[in-house]
Design a protein around this motif. Structure first.
Motif, short mmCIF file in Angstrom:
data_model
loop_
_atom_site.label_atom_id
_atom_site.label_comp_id
_atom_site.label_asym_id
_atom_site.label_seq_id
_atom_site.Cartn_x
_atom_site.Cartn_y
_atom_site.Cartn_z
N THR A 183 2.12 -23.90 -18.64
CA THR A 183 2.50 -22.84 -19.57
C THR A 183 1.89 -21.55 -19.05
OG1 THR A 183 2.43 -24.42 -21.39
CG2 THR A 183 2.44 -22.09 -21.97
N THR A 184 2.68 -20.50 -18.98
CA THR A 184 2.16 -19.27 -18.38
C THR A 184 2.79 -18.05 -19.05
OG1 THR A 184 1.67 -18.24 -16.24
CG2 THR A 184 3.92 -19.03 -16.56
N LEU A 185 2.15 -16.91 -18.86
CA LEU A 185 2.73 -15.64 -19.30
C LEU A 185 3.79 -15.21 -18.30
CD1 LEU A 185 -0.53 -14.01 -20.52
CD2 LEU A 185 1.59 -13.88 -21.80
N ALA A 186 4.94 -14.81 -18.79
CA ALA A 186 6.03 -14.37 -17.91
C ALA A 186 5.93 -12.88 -17.63
CB ALA A 186 7.38 -14.71 -18.53
N TYR A 187 5.73 -12.09 -18.68
CA TYR A 187 5.55 -10.64 -18.54
C TYR A 187 5.26 -10.06 -19.92
CZ TYR A 187 10.50 -10.96 -19.90
OH TYR A 187 11.67 -11.30 -20.53
N GLN A 188 4.72 -8.86 -19.93
CA GLN A 188 4.51 -8.13 -21.17
C GLN A 188 4.71 -6.65 -20.89
OE1 GLN A 188 0.51 -7.77 -22.65
NE2 GLN A 188 1.16 -7.40 -24.76
N THR A 189 5.63 -6.02 -21.59
CA THR A 189 5.79 -4.58 -21.46
C THR A 189 4.87 -3.89 -22.47
OG1 THR A 189 7.68 -4.64 -22.97
CG2 THR A 189 8.14 -4.71 -20.60
N ALA A 190 4.48 -2.68 -22.16
CA ALA A 190 3.50 -1.96 -22.97
C ALA A 190 3.95 -1.87 -24.43
CB ALA A 190 3.29 -0.56 -22.40
N GLY A 191 3.05 -2.23 -25.34
CA GLY A 191 3.32 -2.13 -26.77
C GLY A 191 4.15 -3.25 -27.35
N GLN A 192 4.52 -4.26 -26.52
CA GLN A 192 5.36 -5.36 -26.99
C GLN A 192 4.62 -6.69 -26.91
OE1 GLN A 192 8.47 -4.67 -28.28
NE2 GLN A 192 7.88 -2.53 -27.91
N VAL A 193 5.08 -7.66 -27.68
CA VAL A 193 4.51 -8.99 -27.58
C VAL A 193 4.91 -9.59 -26.24
CG1 VAL A 193 4.49 -9.36 -30.06
CG2 VAL A 193 6.48 -10.06 -28.73
N PRO A 194 4.10 -10.48 -25.69
CA PRO A 194 4.43 -11.03 -24.37
C PRO A 194 5.55 -12.06 -24.41
CG PRO A 194 2.44 -12.05 -25.21
CD PRO A 194 2.80 -10.97 -26.18
#
Length: 500
Positions: free
Chosen positions: A288-299
């Motif tokens: 399980t991993t983080l895919a991406y997160q844009t500024a100010g948004q949930v990942p």
């Protein structure tokens, strides 16, 4: 006037710098090789300063080759090989040792210290990862134990740790920024992917001081700037940081839940977008991993499957057995062997996070088996392994993939493209013009932060694919082939040679 994006893609064997225009097109790229040393079997190290020099050279060359001036650069996006670990002196900026590559197992004994079920469960629950030397935490500890005086200096706050992105940003800013992003942080075994922060319990488990850790940013930001002295006499914003496999997910237009991509390189990395929910898994082949997160948004999260031996098997045929001289020749050999065979090649298996290993094996050999058939079976092995990973992910998510996006050097092989579609029973979409999908992803995110690209809907329009390759095998033959593969893998796992 700033009209272009500069993208740094720092990989295991090479650094590539690209220039992207406001239409999301890579208008030029330059590649510089990066060497790897193998001090012992299973150990892989790189010169961190050479990595930085390769970036400097690639950036300069790509601007010269595209006739883009530094004044025309709006921002920089960075994507990088993940887990590779560098520790350096805060004051001098000098690495205390070679960079320990993601694929190096020299810290395996340290990872093996985490023995209790409680400890292993803690790590898996917070990070989504199994305890393994593949990830950065044990590599950091190994460096602090092996380099004289390093542990005391780290505890005194005199040393810094970073994955390759962190190291490059430190250099680009002349030491003004010690940062990483959530995707790279999520591959260290020290970062809680749910709370999005470094975790005190995990640091204690690996006996690491928090002072060495970088500040964690989303994958996009607008606060970082290079030092003018480093980037051609002017400051340039650094607006995107993202690990290479996650960047490939973005570049391959896998921006919505249920989309899946696979990258065929030395290893194969399959990533399935699970949306804003991190799906836990206990299956050793999945993370399980983080895919991406844009500024100010949930990942956005993903399930990732890793095959450590994929393109390396083709390299074995080429370099060790001298079956062919070039990748193009291997494709010709695979397509030349048109007769149906029950030939299966099982690479050496090492499940991540377990001691479940198996020696490599070949099943179905006959007196008429030839070089073409063995080459074809080796390409098929990559497709079978990808099929296994996707089946495991679909079982967890309950979502059937409708198509597979594919990239990486091996994805250029037309035999692999067709056989992958055949064995999955769904269309596959190779990357458009075989452009570097990781560079595209980092460029898309950098452009979105810069304001060139409006949102993810805009990115989906930019990430165009070539015509889908549709499966041609009947369901009956597909199932027969998969059963044969599963039997071959099971037989390979049963073989336990005596230790001498």
């Amino acid at each position: 006037m700033a009209r272009y994006l500069l993208i740094i893609d720092q990989g295991t064997t090479r650094t590539r710098a690209s220039v992207m225009d406001q239409a999301g097109t890579l208008i030029g790229a330059t590649e510089v090789a990066v060497a790897t040393a193998t001090p012992q079997v299973g150990w892989f190290e790189q010169d961190a300063l050479e990595i930085w020099r390769s970036v400097q050279r690639a950036m300069t060359d790509v601007l010269l080759n595209t006739s883009v001036s530094p004044a025309e650069l709006a921002s920089i996006g960075i994507t990088n090989q993940r887990e590779t670990t560098i520790v350096w002196d805060r004051k001098t900026g000098q690495p205390i040792h070679a960079a320990i590559s993601w694929r190096s197992n020299q810290s395996a004994a340290i990872a093996a210290r985490i023995t209790t079920k409680t400890e292993q469960t803690l790590v898996q629950r917070k990070t989504g990862l199994p305890v393994n030397a593949y990830f950065s935490a044990s590599k950091i500890r190994w460096l602090l134990e092996q380099v004289p005086g390093a542990l005391a200096k780290a505890q005194a706050g005199e040393l810094l740790f970073g994955t390759v992105d962190t190291w490059l940003i430190w250099q680009l800013t002349q030491g003004a920024a010690h940062v990483t992003d959530v995707t790279n942080a999520s591959r260290t075994l020290l970062f809680d992917i749910h709370q999005l922060k470094w975790d005190a319990e995990l640091l204690q488990l690996f006996a690491l001081p928090s002072a060495i850790l970088p500040t964690v940013y989303p994958s996009t930001n607008t606060t970082l700037q290079t030092a003018a002295a480093v980037t051609f006499g002017r400051q340039i914003p650094i607006t995107a940081i993202i690990g290479d496999q996650q960047a490939s997910l973005v570049g391959q237009d896998c921006l919505t839940k249920g989309k899946v991509k696979t990258t065929y390189g030395t290893g194969t990395f399959l990533m399935f977008n699970t949306g804003t929910k991190a799906l836990a898994t206990t299956q050793t082949e999945l993370l399980t991993t983080l895919a991406y997160q844009t500024a100010g948004q949930v990942p956005t999260y993903a399930l990732e499957g890793t095959i450590l031996t994929a393109g390396a098997t083709i390299k074995w045929l080429q370099e060790t057995l001298a079956f062919f001289a070039t990748a193009a020749e291997s494709e010709y050999l695979a397509t030349k062997s048109l007769a149906a065979t029950d030939l299966y090649i099982v690479p050496a298996i090492a499940d991540m996070g377990t001691a479940n290993v198996a020696k490599g094996a070949v099943f179905g050999l006959t007196q008429t088996t030839n070089r073409s058939q063995l080459t074809r079976a080796t390409w098929e092995t990559m497709a079978y392994q990808t099929s296994d990973l996707l089946a495991a992910i679909q079982k967890i998510t309950g979502v059937k993939a409708l198509e597979l996006h594919m990239d990486g050097p091996a994805a250029r092989n037309r035999y692999l493209q067709q056989f992958q579609a055949d064995i999955l029973g769904i269309p596959v979409l190779p990357a458009n013009d075989y452009q570097d999908s990781a560079a595209l992803g980092a460029g898309f995110l950098a452009g979105m932060a810069t304001g060139y690209f409006k949102n993810f809907d805009h990115l989906e329009q930019l990430a165009k694919q070539i015509k889908p390759i549709k499966p041609q095998l009947s369901t009956k033959i597909r199932q027969e082939k998969l059963i044969g593969w599963q039997q071959a893998v099971a037989a390979a796992r049963k073989f336990k040679p005596k230790k001498r």
